[in-house]
Design a protein around this motif. Structure first.
Motif, mmCIF file in Angstrom:
data_model
loop_
_atom_site.group_PDB
_atom_site.id
_atom_site.type_symbol
_atom_site.label_atom_id
_atom_site.label_comp_id
_atom_site.label_asym_id
_atom_site.label_seq_id
_atom_site.Cartn_x
_atom_site.Cartn_y
_atom_site.Cartn_z
ATOM 1 N N GLU A 16 -42.054 17.057 32.762
ATOM 2 C CA GLU A 16 -41.452 17.448 34.035
ATOM 3 C C GLU A 16 -40.508 18.623 33.832
ATOM 4 O O GLU A 16 -40.473 19.581 34.625
ATOM 5 N N CYS A 17 -39.775 18.562 32.745
ATOM 6 C CA CYS A 17 -38.856 19.653 32.426
ATOM 7 C C CYS A 17 -39.619 20.936 32.178
ATOM 8 O O CYS A 17 -39.229 22.008 32.660
ATOM 9 N N ILE A 18 -40.729 20.805 31.445
ATOM 10 C CA ILE A 18 -41.530 22.004 31.162
ATOM 11 C C ILE A 18 -42.052 22.608 32.463
ATOM 12 O O ILE A 18 -42.019 23.831 32.664
ATOM 13 N N MET A 19 -42.518 21.730 33.340
ATOM 14 C CA MET A 19 -43.044 22.232 34.604
ATOM 15 C C MET A 19 -41.943 22.926 35.406
ATOM 16 O O MET A 19 -42.172 23.974 36.023
ATOM 17 N N ALA A 20 -40.757 22.337 35.355
ATOM 18 C CA ALA A 20 -39.634 22.956 36.066
ATOM 19 C C ALA A 20 -39.352 24.336 35.500
ATOM 20 O O ALA A 20 -39.094 25.290 36.241
ATOM 21 N N ILE A 21 -39.459 24.418 34.183
ATOM 22 C CA ILE A 21 -39.192 25.716 33.550
ATOM 23 C C ILE A 21 -40.277 26.724 33.932
ATOM 24 O O ILE A 21 -39.989 27.895 34.208
ATOM 25 N N LEU A 22 -41.519 26.245 33.963
ATOM 26 C CA LEU A 22 -42.611 27.145 34.338
ATOM 27 C C LEU A 22 -42.381 27.706 35.735
ATOM 28 O O LEU A 22 -42.588 28.897 35.987
ATOM 29 N N ILE A 23 -41.967 26.824 36.619
ATOM 30 C CA ILE A 23 -41.718 27.291 37.987
ATOM 31 C C ILE A 23 -40.516 28.224 38.009
ATOM 32 O O ILE A 23 -40.515 29.274 38.654
ATOM 33 N N TYR A 24 -39.511 27.812 37.258
ATOM 34 C CA TYR A 24 -38.275 28.589 37.212
ATOM 35 C C TYR A 24 -38.542 29.996 36.691
ATOM 36 O O TYR A 24 -37.976 30.976 37.166
ATOM 37 N N LYS A 25 -39.419 30.090 35.715
ATOM 38 C CA LYS A 25 -39.698 31.385 35.109
ATOM 39 C C LYS A 25 -40.834 32.102 35.810
ATOM 40 O O LYS A 25 -41.346 33.120 35.323
ATOM 41 N N GLY A 60 -44.747 27.530 43.051
ATOM 42 C CA GLY A 60 -44.830 26.224 43.680
ATOM 43 C C GLY A 60 -43.520 25.502 43.498
ATOM 44 O O GLY A 60 -42.482 26.120 43.281
ATOM 45 N N TYR A 61 -43.566 24.207 43.625
ATOM 46 C CA TYR A 61 -42.360 23.426 43.394
ATOM 47 C C TYR A 61 -42.737 22.082 42.828
ATOM 48 O O TYR A 61 -43.898 21.684 42.796
ATOM 49 N N PHE A 62 -41.709 21.414 42.387
ATOM 50 C CA PHE A 62 -41.948 20.106 41.796
ATOM 51 C C PHE A 62 -41.314 19.052 42.687
ATOM 52 O O PHE A 62 -40.144 19.142 43.055
ATOM 53 N N ARG A 72 -34.154 25.651 41.346
ATOM 54 C CA ARG A 72 -35.216 26.601 41.680
ATOM 55 C C ARG A 72 -36.563 25.904 41.804
ATOM 56 O O ARG A 72 -37.391 26.282 42.626
ATOM 57 N N SER A 73 -36.797 24.916 40.984
ATOM 58 C CA SER A 73 -38.162 24.399 40.900
ATOM 59 C C SER A 73 -38.361 23.072 41.621
ATOM 60 O O SER A 73 -39.497 22.717 41.903
#
Lengths: 413, 1000
Positions: free
Chosen positions: A372-381, A386-388, B908-909
């Motif tokens: 989940e953290c990785i996905m958040a980072i992917l979105i963040y970067k 999209g969003y989580f 952000r995410s």
């Protein structure tokens, strides 16, 4: 060496002195610079060195004639350097040569024109080479190698003699590149900054007017510095310039440039063709590129693991490590494509557990939180649009261009 | 001041009378005057010394002193002092130095010639120099400088000196006051500064003993709490050390005690200093002239220097007032009951004694001494300082004693050092003789004085080895035999005693026979001992509570000891007097008293004895190795030389090795050096090396940079477990450097200490310093650095940690075992989290061995690195909770940043909300994984607070659970300013902390 008579020795030494004074008075650079290039072991210089070993009183010869004695400051230590060089005592040779170089700079400053620039460049090169060899000699005898460091500070002096004005400035970039080589070798890269500033700010001379070889070298080293700083666009520009202008025949140089350019390109989303890696024997990047193509995190990690030492030494390890996010992106994209094939309407919702499962297949053990953290980072970067949704543990992808390509832009950090 | 002025002016004449009177008084009750002055002077001196010791620079101070002569010494004592000295004195100080030198030179050469003047002068000089260094110089400083500038500069040591100056002024004044001793005593108690002088005076007049006691008491009273503590310590020290002193140089011991007393007194004095300064100001001028003449003529020149120094001291004192007090308090605590301290105190005592001797004369002639003394004083002061350094811990306690003792000792020393000179002799003669006779066999042996320096040194060494009086006595007996034999063989002068191996330690039982003789001295010694111990305590032990208790004890001891002290001092004085030919007239008495004194040699012997005492003390304390002893001896030699720079010594030197000749050639410098060495009596080889190097340099260049510092490697003799860190500004003083065994104990003490980090850091830094100056690089070194690094990590003191880490890296690469992996991990974490330098990181990573990469801590650090570079906050906080060793502490420093980044990323995410409970769990607020218990509630609360403080928007859902509104928060996040931020960036350096740490 065959036995040399006293007369022969005298003759050779005199010839050397004549060549030197003739070259200076006729401003014949080609002839002059050949008298300094001892590290390339030219036969004439070696024979002079032999003659010097036999004819002990060479200094008297220099003093005998005004023609020579006015260059005594240059010639006396040069003879000593030649002698020591031939005898293999490189530390002595370096020290004497530095004296010669010092005296030569004094002369060079006094000359109006820059006719002797090439000779100076040869001297600068010899200084560096001799210092490196002297350091090798020093460290093999258990002493602390310090000559290269000394050469660095001496070259700064030379740089000062050139950096000013006029045609002499043409040589500044060459000295700069020799300094880069020294600093990179010594690991004192931070010292490059002042030289770079001087080159890039005092633009009396257009950069393009410098000799091409110097420009390429300069761009290569400054590009490497940008890699250290992880300033990928700048690194890309500089290294690409170097690659573009590099003599295509000097493959070793091209390989050196590619060694840094490839990781830079990878991190801005541009993958090299396989033939390029093969052609320049950069196979250590093969698996990295493969992993990025497939989104194979495991392969990426193992490739990094395998060549860790090499990557660490060349300084690209951290750059390559950051490619992991791109591998994750690729993985998610693959999942997305598969989902799309199954059910286009729900493809934009990627469940976290699916990703976890995919990673499990890759034998990468990460729990839901971490993924989940990785996905958040992917979105963040901005590697994923999209969003989580935390509640439902679902990555909701944007319907438009959910996996934006980097296209030469670095990953947001 | 008027008194001083008169004294100074009259120096030769008036001084003589005073000194005579003082001496006489000392001897008898009349002496009180002289005593008081001397005491004051001595106290001042001792103060300086003490203060310096307290400062921690102690060892250095002496050196510096030596080098710079008086002014420098002061400066040495405190780094600040030096500067201040320079500033203050630029005129005075510089002038003083040269003058001092001159005086010295003149002394050695002309000391005799001066005969009367010389005798008086020499005595004066000696005493003056010693005292002057402390007292006079202080007064002078006060005078000329008016103390204000100086005070700031040298506040620390000066405090001591100030006290001295104050004492001087007071003493001078007291001169008038002398008659009203009782008042003074009373006043002493009531008024610290004035009280001091008064008290001392009063005590002196009435009885030397009384004086001592009074002094100590006064000092204590003046010191108030600090002094009280010191007094307590003193008593103890005295008792303990009494024996030692008795055996060796009781007088010296007293002197040391006195010195310490003075220091303590000075501490209280600070306030008084102002008053002093004024008085001083008056006297100073007079002094200055006198001294200057001295330099040229001997006495006058020296006077000025002394005055100058005095000024500096004043400044020091004023400033020092606080510092000194603090020091005292500190010392008191540590000193208490520390067995180790006792030895130290011994050393100190000895040192002090030695210094005292040199100072002794100064004390008597405080004004004159100050002027002329500069040279002598410088040496004496140096010695004193060294002693003080040694005694530092005990100084406070000793200070009181020392002040008293110093006067006495100073007299003695002055006589001895000056050699001389009659004045001293006369004053102290009665007592000295007795003391001498009763005192150390060695001293007696030596006193005969005719013995070569090397023999003295040998004797000193031998005595220095002794751990107690019995041993001392035994040693003395053995040495007597040896010397007798040597004399019979005619090898007494031809034998190179420096090279002579020390005889095996005789059984202490053997010594006992002699002990009876020493017992009288011992009584005095115990006091000294006590004082040292007190000092030690005061410095190191943070036990203010002990003070009260100590005080009572001390008082009793002091009284007891005081008598002893006086005797001892007198004896010494006598010896000195005898030595000092110049003192002639006065000496007559002394000479009669001192059979030895007849010649200069006696003085030397005295000095030697004192030195030996110091050595003994040190040895006793440290049970230092033979090498240490030897070192000490060598140091002593120089010091002795310095002291003896008087004509006698010169002659001897001339006859001796080329070295000495060189020294003579560069006498002034040599003197300084020697003085330094002497000051550092315990300096040992280093000092000698210093001297040598200096001599050599003198001969050639004098370039300090050319000194082979390796040759100056110190062998510590300090037995204090606790030692405050003070950055070295000169060559370390072995007397203040702890040997490895002691350092081990110190490390243990720190490790088990319950005190705060500032205290531990201070202690560890001083341990590190001691290790460094002794070139100790072994597992202990690694342990110390590791301990310090861990402590630094625990409190997040990265600068200190980095220092340790860089040292550890080199230590590890040298193959010394330690927690290599643990620190490799710390290093990685540090680079990753705090330097943010990719190249460094790459370098550190590429240097890791395969073995290291398998280590748990290193693996953890590497994982943290990966988590940080990828921004994986989940992994980071998991690693945070699973961190081995102190990795957590290093990560702690990064937590805030990581959380902020993480929340940014989440805002952000994540859409639309994230439960705070999740945030709390992921960002390491909750300790347990999604388990809802009370702790979790707290964690939730904390997390919510944190989020709010960073600008996040929180909303509550239907169940009342807190949610993070990511969209609203994404644009409003910010990093709040740290509430506890300090302007200078380090909360550890808060003023309150500084204040709180001072008493440590």
């Amino acid at each position: 060496m065959a036995y040399m008579s006293m007369g022969e020795a005298h003759r050779r030494i005199t010839e050397f002195l004549n060549r030197f004074s003739d070259a200076v008075f006729s401003q014949d650079v080609a002839s002059l610079k050949s008298l300094f290039a001892l590290s390339s072991n030219p036969p004439f210089l070696l024979s002079v060195a032999d003659a010097l070993n036999i004819f002990q009183d060479a200094n008297r010869l220099i003093k005998q004639s005004d023609k020579y004695s006015q260059f005594g400051e240059i010639l006396v230590p040069l003879f000593r350097s030649l002698q020591n060089y031939k005898q293999g005592s490189l530390v002595e040779a370096y020290q004497a040569f530095e004296k010669t170089a010092n005296a030569f700079i004094q002369e060079f400053r006094n000359w109006e024109s820059a006719w002797a620039l090439e000779a100076l460049c040869v001297i600068v090169y010899e200084i560096r080479i001799l210092a490196e060899r002297a350091d090798r000699e020093l460290s093999s005898s258990g002493k602390s190698p310090e000559k290269l460091k000394g050469a660095g500070s001496f070259l700064m002096k030379v740089f000062g003699a050139l950096a000013g004005k006029g045609s002499k400035r043409m040589g500044a970039l060459y000295v700069t590149c020799q300094l880069f080589k020294i600093y990179f070798k010594l690991g004192t890269v931070h010292l490059c900054r002042s030289v770079i500033r001087s080159i890039e700010t005092a633009r009396i001379f257009d950069f393009e007017e410098f000799p091409k070889r110097d420009k390429v070298t300069y761009m290569y080293y400054t590009g490497r510095l940008e890699v250290f700083n992880e300033n990928f666009p700048a690194a890309d520009t500089k290294l690409s310039y170097a690659l573009k202008h590099c003599n295509p025949k000097s493959e070793a140089n091209i390989r050196m440039i590619l060694k840094y350019l490839i990781p830079v390109k990878l991190s801005i989303g541009i993958l090299p063709k396989d033939w390029l890696l093969e052609r320049y024997n950069l196979l250590e990047y093969n698996n990295v590129v493969q992993a990025l193509r497939r989104g194979d995190l495991r392969l990426l990690r193992s490739a990094l693991q395998d060549h860790e030492d090499r990557f660490l030494r060349s300084g690209v390890y951290l750059v390559l490590e950051k490619l992991e996010l791109q591998a994750y992106q690729r993985l998610v994209k693959k999942i997305y494509i598969i989902q799309k094939q199954k059910d286009p309407s729900k493809a934009h919702q990627v469940k976290l557990e699916v990703i976890v499962k995919a990673l499990k297949w890759l034998e990468i053990d990460m729990d839901v939180d971490e993924v989940e953290c990785i996905m958040a980072i992917l979105i963040y970067k901005n590697l994923v649009k999209g969003y989580f949704a935390h509640k439902s543990k679902v990555v909701v992808l944007s319907k438009q261009d959910p996996f934006p390509k980097l296209n030469g832009k670095p990953v947001n950090s | 001041m008027a008194n001083q002025g008169s004294n100074t002016e009259t120096l030769a004449p008036p001084v003589v009378p005073r000194s005579l009177e003082n001496q006489h008084l000392d001897g008898s009750q009349e002496q009180p005057y002289s005593y008081t002055p001397s005491t004051t002077g001595s106290q001042a001196v001792s103060w300086t010394a003490h203060s310096s010791t307290e400062n921690g620079v102690y060892s250095n101070p002496p050196y510096q002193y030596d080098q710079h002569t008086q002014p420098p010494p002061r400066s040495f004592q405190d780094g600040q002092n030096t500067s201040s000295v320079a500033g203050n004195s630029s005129n005075l100080g510089t002038a003083n130095v040269p003058q001092d030198y001159n005086a010295y030179t003149s002394y050695p050469s002309s000391s005799n010639p001066y005969g009367y003047g010389s005798a008086g002068y020499s005595g004066y000089y000696n005493s003056y120099q010693q005292q002057p260094n402390h007292t006079y110089s202080q007064p002078v400083g006060a005078y000329q400088n008016t103390g204000a500038p100086y005070q700031p500069l040298s506040s620390f040591q000066n405090t001591g000196s100030y006290a001295a100056s104050a004492s001087y002024s007071s003493t001078y004044y007291n001169a008038g006051d002398y008659q009203t001793p009782g008042d003074y005593q009373n006043s002493n108690y009531g008024n610290q500064t004035t009280l001091w002088n008064n008290g001392t005076y009063s005590s002196y007049p009435s009885n030397p003993y009384a004086n001592y006691t009074v002094d100590s008491t006064s000092a204590y009273s003046s010191g108030t709490s600090g002094t009280g503590a010191t007094s307590m310590e003193y008593q103890q020290h005295y008792k303990q050390w009494a024996d030692y002193y008795r055996q060796t140089e009781v007088s010296c011991a007293p002197g040391t005690e006195n010195l310490s007393v003075t220091s303590s007194s000075t501490c209280p004095i600070p306030p008084v200093t102002s008053g002093y300064t004024t008085p001083n100001s008056e006297p100073q001028p007079a002094y200055a002239p006198f001294w200057r003449p001295d330099s040229s003529s001997s006495t006058i020149p020296s006077m000025q220097p002394g005055a100058i120094t005095g000024v500096v001291h004043d400044g020091y004192w004023k400033h020092g007032g606080q510092s000194s007090q603090i020091h005292h308090t500190n010392p008191i605590q540590p000193n208490y009951q520390n067995p180790l301290d006792l030895p130290c105190s011994y050393d100190r005592f000895q040192d002090q004694q030695k210094t005292l001797p040199s100072h002794g004369p100064n004390l008597q002639y405080p004004p004159a001494h100050q002027v002329t003394p500069p040279p002598l004083q410088s040496t004496p002061s140096l010695d004193m300082r060294r002693v003080s350094k040694m005694q530092i811990p005990t100084n406070p306690r000793i200070a009181s004693n020392l002040t008293f003792g110093l006067p006495k000792t100073n007299r003695d020393s002055s006589t001895t050092s000056v050699s001389p000179k009659p004045a001293y002799i006369s004053v102290s003669l009665p007592k000295p003789t007795e003391k001498v006779s009763s005192n150390d066999a060695a001293s007696s042996i030596i006193k005969p004085g005719m013995f070569p320096k090397s023999l003295r040194g040998y004797v000193e060494k031998a005595l220095a080895r002794c751990k107690d009086d019995k041993q001392m006595a035994a040693c003395q007996a053995v040495m007597k035999e040896m010397i007798t034999k040597a004399t019979a063989d005619g090898t007494l002068y031809t034998q190179n005693w420096d090279m002579e191996p020390l005889f095996p330690m005789p059984d202490s039982d053997m010594v006992n026979k002699d002990s009876s003789q020493c017992s009288t001295h011992d009584s005095s010694l115990p006091k000294y001992k006590r004082s040292p111990s007190r000092r030690a305590r005061s410095r190191w032990e943070p036990l203010p509570d002990e003070k009260p208790v100590d005080k009572p004890v001390l008082t009793s001891d002091d009284t007891m000891k005081s008598s002893g002290w006086v005797q001892n001092e007198d004896r010494k004085v006598v010896g000195e007097k005898e030595e000092s030919k110049e003192d002639g007239s006065r000496n007559t008495k002394f000479s009669s008293l001192l059979q030895r004194t007849s010649s200069k040699t006696p003085q030397r012997t005295f000095k030697k004895q004192r030195l030996a005492d110091a050595l003994v003390a040190s040895e006793n304390g440290d049970a230092s190795s033979d090498s240490d002893k030897e070192a000490n001896l060598t140091a002593y030699y120089p010091s002795a030389m310095a002291f003896v720079d008087s004509p006698e010594e010169r002659k001897r030197r001339e006859n001796r090795s080329k070295r000495f000749e060189l020294r003579q050639g560069h006498r002034a410098e040599n003197n300084h050096f020697r003085q330094n060495a002497g000051a550092g009596n315990l300096y040992s080889r280093r000092a000698s090396a210093m001297v040598l190097s200096k001599n050599i340099e003198d001969g050639s260049d004098r370039a300090v940079e050319d000194i082979d510092w390796d040759a100056l490697r110190v062998k510590g003799t300090c037995q204090e477990i606790e030692k405050r860190y003070l950055r070295l500004t000169s060559a370390p003083d072995p007397a203040t450097v702890r040997p490895e065994e002691v350092l081990e104990k110190a490390l243990l003490m720190v490790q088990n200490s319950q005190k705060n980090y500032l205290y531990k850091c201070d202690q560890l830094k001083s341990i590190r310093q001691d290790l460094t100056v002794q070139h100790i690089r072994n597992q202990l070194t690694v342990k110390v650095y590791e301990t310090h690094a861990r402590l630094a990590i625990e409190v997040g003191d990265l600068p200190e940690y980095n220092q340790c880490q860089s040292q550890l890296i080199t230590l590890y690469t040298e193959g010394i075992e330690g927690s290599h992996m643990e620190f490799a991990a710390y290093n990685l974490l540090c680079v990753i989290l705090h330097s943010n330098n990719n190249r460094d990181l790459l370098l550190s990573m590429s240097r890791l061995s395969d073995e290291a990469k398998k280590d748990e801590a290193v693996k953890h650090a590497l994982a943290v690195r990966a988590a940080v570079t990828s921004g994986n906050y989940v992994a980071f906080f998991r690693l945070y909770k699973a961190a081995p060793n102190l990795n957590t502490c290093l990560m702690d420093l990064y937590v805030e940043k990581m959380r902020y980044k993480a929340v940014n990323c989440m805002c952000r995410s994540y859409r639309p909300t994230v439960p705070v409970s999740y945030v709390s769990q992921v960002l390491g607020f909750s300790t347990t994984n999604r388990s809802s218990n009370e702790k979790d509630a707290d964690a939730l609360e904390e997390c919510a607070e944190w989020l709010k403080s960073h600008g996040a928007h929180l909303i509550a859902d239907n169940n009342g659970d807190m949610l993070l509104d990511t969209k609203a928060s994404s644009s409003t996040l910010y990093i709040p300013e740290q509430e506890d931020a300090v302007a200078h960036g380090d909360a550890n350096l808060a003023v309150n902390d500084f204040l709180a740490r001072a008493p440590l």
